[in-house]
Every structure is written in structure tokens, then in C-alpha cells.
Scaffold this motif. Sequence first.
Motif, PDB file in Angstrom:
ATOM      1  N   GLY A   1      -8.923  18.580  25.534  1.00 33.32           N
ATOM      2  CA  GLY A   1      -8.593  17.253  25.055  1.00 33.32           C
ATOM      3  C   GLY A   1      -8.534  16.276  26.196  1.00 33.32           C
ATOM      4  O   GLY A   1      -8.883  16.597  27.334  1.00 33.32           O
TER       5      GLY A   1
ATOM      6  N   ALA B   1      -2.834  14.603  18.677  1.00 34.83           N
ATOM      7  CA  ALA B   1      -4.001  13.739  18.494  1.00 34.83           C
ATOM      8  C   ALA B   1      -4.862  13.620  19.742  1.00 34.83           C
ATOM      9  O   ALA B   1      -5.967  13.075  19.677  1.00 34.83           O
ATOM     10  CB  ALA B   1      -3.559  12.356  18.028  1.00 34.83           C
ATOM     11  N   THR B   2      -4.397  14.152  20.878  1.00 34.28           N
ATOM     12  CA  THR B   2      -5.198  14.071  22.105  1.00 34.28           C
ATOM     13  C   THR B   2      -6.152  15.252  22.268  1.00 34.28           C
ATOM     14  O   THR B   2      -7.004  15.228  23.156  1.00 34.28           O
ATOM     15  CB  THR B   2      -4.306  13.951  23.361  1.00 34.28           C
TER      16      THR B   2
ATOM     17  N   ASP C   1      -9.431  17.367  21.510  1.00 35.65           N
ATOM     18  CA  ASP C   1     -10.758  16.988  21.008  1.00 35.65           C
ATOM     19  C   ASP C   1     -10.875  17.315  19.523  1.00 35.65           C
ATOM     20  O   ASP C   1     -11.422  16.526  18.752  1.00 35.65           O
ATOM     21  CB  ASP C   1     -11.860  17.702  21.794  1.00 35.65           C
ATOM     22  N   ASP C   2     -10.392  18.490  19.137  1.00 29.10           N
ATOM     23  CA  ASP C   2     -10.313  18.848  17.720  1.00 29.10           C
ATOM     24  C   ASP C   2      -8.923  18.459  17.254  1.00 29.10           C
ATOM     25  O   ASP C   2      -7.974  19.221  17.393  1.00 29.10           O
ATOM     26  CB  ASP C   2     -10.556  20.343  17.523  1.00 29.10           C
ATOM     27  N   ARG C   3      -8.801  17.268  16.711  1.00 32.92           N
ATOM     28  CA  ARG C   3      -7.474  16.766  16.333  1.00 32.92           C
ATOM     29  C   ARG C   3      -6.846  17.553  15.196  1.00 32.92           C
ATOM     30  O   ARG C   3      -5.677  17.374  14.887  1.00 32.92           O
ATOM     31  CB  ARG C   3      -7.540  15.282  15.989  1.00 32.92           C
ATOM     32  N   ASN C   4      -7.610  18.454  14.568  1.00 32.26           N
ATOM     33  CA  ASN C   4      -7.086  19.325  13.515  1.00 32.26           C
ATOM     34  C   ASN C   4      -6.843  20.750  14.001  1.00 32.26           C
ATOM     35  O   ASN C   4      -6.637  21.650  13.201  1.00 32.26           O
ATOM     36  CB  ASN C   4      -8.048  19.344  12.328  1.00 32.26           C
TER      37      ASN C   4
END
Length: 132
Positions: A7, A94-95, A97-100
Motif C-alpha cells: 500500500g 484504505a491505504t 492497494d487492495d482496499r478490500n
Amino acid sequence: MGTIREGGCFCGAVRFKAEGEPLNIRICHCRNCQKAMGSPFFARALFDQRALTVEGETGRYPSSEAVDRVFCKVCGTRLFSRRTNGTAIGVALATFDDRNAFAPTEHIWVSEKIAWVRLDDDLPQYQETVPQ
């Protein structure tokens, strides 16, 4: 070697890698997190500090005796809450790269929750921190 998730900040000046699984994934509603994040809460994955590598220039602010808030010195993105005793670091969800990549499993410090925030996700809620 465990799973590595990457991230970074808004401008890309700071990048990080988190190896393995987090110790916990929580949403903190305490007043310090509200002020530090400029948001109603701080959604974060907590990792052992040794699991995180960071590239780029960060700044820090000691928000309490126990926690430093770490941010990008270029764009100001709030990235981490780092325990000053060297044990753990909270990475803002949220930082990644895959926010999920991670979903929170509980709410802490709901005693300080902003009144208009509604918690209807059926996750456990703790008035302060999770009981030991």
C-alpha cells in the motif's frame, strides 16, 4: 514467507509492505483517532512492527505517550499508528492497494463514538478497548 500486502500514500511518495496476517482488525472510535485521522473513526489492521517495511519519507506526531501517528511528509496521508514501545503498528485499511484486503471484526471505544455514526454491522462493540 507469508502473504505480503502492499500500500501507500495518496501521492505515492511512501510505500509499505505488510507481511503475514494482522493481529486484529478494528475500527477505533476514540477521540484521539478522530482528531488524528480527521474522520469519525480509524479503521486499521494491527501488525507486529517487524512485519511492516516502509519506503519513503514519513513524519510522526506523538499523539499520546503510547502512540505516534505516522504520515507522508509530502501529501499528508495518515498511514499508521505506531506504538512507541515497538510492539505493534496500525495500518489504515484504505491505504492498502487492495482496499478490500481486510474487513474489521469489532468496534472499540464506542463510548466516544460521534453521535450520528450508526453501527448496524452486527460486529462486537466495546465501550473502551477489548477486555483482556
